[in-house]
Design a protein around this motif. Sequence first.
Motif, PDB file in Angstrom:
ATOM      1  N   PHE A 151      -5.059   7.103   2.828  1.00 24.12           N
ATOM      2  CA  PHE A 151      -5.060   5.766   2.269  1.00 24.12           C
ATOM      3  C   PHE A 151      -6.209   5.645   1.283  1.00 24.12           C
ATOM      4  O   PHE A 151      -7.333   6.050   1.576  1.00 24.12           O
ATOM      5  CB  PHE A 151      -5.237   4.726   3.382  1.00 24.12           C
ATOM      6  CG  PHE A 151      -4.021   4.545   4.231  1.00 24.12           C
ATOM      7  CD1 PHE A 151      -3.029   3.653   3.859  1.00 24.12           C
ATOM      8  CD2 PHE A 151      -3.863   5.259   5.406  1.00 24.12           C
ATOM      9  CE1 PHE A 151      -1.900   3.477   4.650  1.00 24.12           C
ATOM     10  CE2 PHE A 151      -2.751   5.092   6.209  1.00 24.12           C
ATOM     11  CZ  PHE A 151      -1.764   4.196   5.822  1.00 24.12           C
ATOM     12  N   ASP A 210      -8.105   2.997   0.131  1.00 25.19           N
ATOM     13  CA  ASP A 210      -8.474   1.599   0.306  1.00 25.19           C
ATOM     14  C   ASP A 210      -9.646   1.212  -0.577  1.00 25.19           C
ATOM     15  O   ASP A 210     -10.653   1.921  -0.647  1.00 25.19           O
ATOM     16  CB  ASP A 210      -8.854   1.320   1.764  1.00 25.19           C
ATOM     17  CG  ASP A 210      -7.642   1.317   2.663  1.00 25.19           C
ATOM     18  OD1 ASP A 210      -6.676   0.605   2.346  1.00 25.19           O
ATOM     19  OD2 ASP A 210      -7.669   2.032   3.678  1.00 25.19           O
ATOM     20  N   LYS A 237     -12.575  -0.198   5.562  1.00 21.40           N
ATOM     21  CA  LYS A 237     -11.348   0.426   6.067  1.00 21.40           C
ATOM     22  C   LYS A 237     -11.351   1.940   5.905  1.00 21.40           C
ATOM     23  O   LYS A 237     -10.443   2.610   6.375  1.00 21.40           O
ATOM     24  CB  LYS A 237     -10.130  -0.146   5.339  1.00 21.40           C
ATOM     25  CG  LYS A 237      -9.847  -1.590   5.663  1.00 21.40           C
ATOM     26  CD  LYS A 237      -8.606  -2.046   4.953  1.00 21.40           C
ATOM     27  CE  LYS A 237      -8.303  -3.499   5.271  1.00 21.40           C
ATOM     28  NZ  LYS A 237      -7.117  -3.955   4.548  1.00 21.40           N
ATOM     29  N   ARG A 288      -8.920   4.059   9.109  1.00 22.23           N
ATOM     30  CA  ARG A 288      -7.578   4.574   8.827  1.00 22.23           C
ATOM     31  C   ARG A 288      -7.307   5.883   9.564  1.00 22.23           C
ATOM     32  O   ARG A 288      -6.178   6.336   9.615  1.00 22.23           O
ATOM     33  CB  ARG A 288      -7.395   4.805   7.324  1.00 22.23           C
ATOM     34  CG  ARG A 288      -7.357   3.556   6.509  1.00 22.23           C
ATOM     35  CD  ARG A 288      -6.078   2.812   6.718  1.00 22.23           C
ATOM     36  NE  ARG A 288      -5.927   1.760   5.717  1.00 22.23           N
ATOM     37  CZ  ARG A 288      -4.916   0.947   5.673  1.00 22.23           C
ATOM     38  NH1 ARG A 288      -3.964   1.035   6.564  1.00 22.23           N
ATOM     39  NH2 ARG A 288      -4.855   0.025   4.759  1.00 22.23           N
ATOM     40  N   SER A 306       1.012   1.634   0.136  1.00 18.47           N
ATOM     41  CA  SER A 306      -0.324   1.043   0.285  1.00 18.47           C
ATOM     42  C   SER A 306      -1.208   1.406  -0.888  1.00 18.47           C
ATOM     43  O   SER A 306      -1.937   0.566  -1.431  1.00 18.47           O
ATOM     44  CB  SER A 306      -0.945   1.512   1.606  1.00 18.47           C
ATOM     45  OG  SER A 306      -2.273   1.043   1.710  1.00 18.47           O
TER      46      SER A 306
END
Length: 139
Positions: free
Chosen positions: A7, A9, A14, A18, A131
């Motif tokens: 991810f 982010d 975060k 994750r 995402s």
Amino acid sequence: MSDDEIFLDIDPSKASIRFAPSERLRKFGKEGTPEFAEKLKVHRTFIVNKLVHLTNNFIRGIRENLHCFPPSLARLLRAMYSLMMSSGKAEPKEVHAVCVDAIFTLFICPAMVDPNPVGIIDTPISYIARSNLMQVAQI
């Protein structure tokens, strides 16, 4: 982007959550240690650099493909721009911002986040890729 397994982010809080606890321990070490902080910082730098690269590629792609912009949407934006400019109630800079916001909010970002319905891509997009697309859209 579809090959990404991590991810990307924007939110630094975060970055480590994750990962599953065992993966987090293996990748960063024990939480609260200087080693953890340093490895997390390196990971965060990697994420930011990758997002910068992807966003720059995206912007370059828009510039190189402006000729593909839907003519009907261009006419609508021209009419909107002309109406706002002729009203004299807004500065040219504000009118420009409204038009750019309309393009990104109503056309480009929704197509980025979910490209299947608009025919941009016909293969399924993974949860991670979706995402990551949202992160680029936010930037």
